[in-house]
Enzyme design. Structure first.
Site, short mmCIF file in Angstrom:
data_model
loop_
_atom_site.label_atom_id
_atom_site.label_comp_id
_atom_site.label_asym_id
_atom_site.label_seq_id
_atom_site.Cartn_x
_atom_site.Cartn_y
_atom_site.Cartn_z
N SER A 121 0.77 -1.25 0.03
CA SER A 121 -0.16 -0.04 -0.04
C SER A 121 0.86 1.47 0.21
CB SER A 121 -0.95 0.11 1.28
OG SER A 121 -0.33 0.17 2.28
N LYS A 158 0.79 4.29 7.15
CA LYS A 158 0.14 5.07 6.12
C LYS A 158 0.53 6.49 6.19
CE LYS A 158 -2.92 2.05 4.30
NZ LYS A 158 -2.25 0.86 4.78
#
EC number: 3.4.21.88
Length: 200
Positions: A121, A158
């Site tokens: 990701s 993230k």
């Protein structure tokens, strides 16, 4: 060689064991309860004596502001955290796979642990599956920084974006969707700031 009283040795051993088991130092109250002191003030006096002798370092104004000297913690190197067990602190012994011999000061700010990255990701900023993300433990996070966040029992890497009572955890890969966390409905814990990546 540091000379300690028997009581000081007990306090120091408790600090070491607590850090090894949970990843963070005990509070004064926890030390008092475990060792049978009448108050947290008694624990504070022992901590001051240990700091004066160089056995520990103290951070003013923090309830868990106890650190072991760098010479003691750097002997093992930086812990590498793999799969994070549900319900355990991120630096609990159960999560540590091994130690990397790099000194924490190799990174700026210094690295407290490595997290083994799972998934792609964050590939567009060069953080790939299996990489070791160097993490500095802090909750002082600003928008745009790459963080290690815990949502319930899930730990994720993230980019952080705060919007009032909402946090967006943004991927760096268009194939992944942002994670939206409503802080009034869902707990979010920041486990640290990404400060570097190594690939082995």
């Amino acid at each position: 060689m540091i000379k300690l009283t028997k009581r000081q040795e007990q306090v120091l051993q408790l600090i070491r064991e607590h850090i090894e088991e949970t990843g963070y130092p005990p509070t004064r109250a926890e030390i008092s309860n475990r060792l049978g002191f009448r108050s947290a003030n008694a624990a504070e006096e022992h901590l001051k004596a240990l700091a004066k002798k160089g056995a520990i370092e103290m951070v003013p104004g923090a309830s868990r502001g106890i650190r072991l000297p760098a010479s003691e913690t750097q002997n093992q190197g930086i812990p590498i955290v793999g799969q994070v067990a549900a319900g355990y602190p991120i630096l609990a012994q159960e999560n540590i796979e091994e130690y990397c011999e790099l000194p924490p000061s190799f990174f700026t700010p210094s690295a407290d642990y490595f997290l083994r990255v799972k998934g792609m990701s964050m590939k567009d900023v060069g953080i790939l599956d299996g990489d070791l993300l160097a993490v500095h433990r802090t909750t002082d996070i600003h928008n745009g920084q790459i963080v290690v966040a815990r949502i319930g029992d899930e730990v994720t890497v993230k980019r952080f974006q705060r919007q009032k009572n909402k946090v967006l955890l943004l991927p760096e890969n268009e194939e992944f969707e942002p994670i939206e966390v409503n802080l009034s409905q869902q707990p979010l814990d920041i486990e640290g700031l990404g400060v570097g990546v190594i690939r082995r």
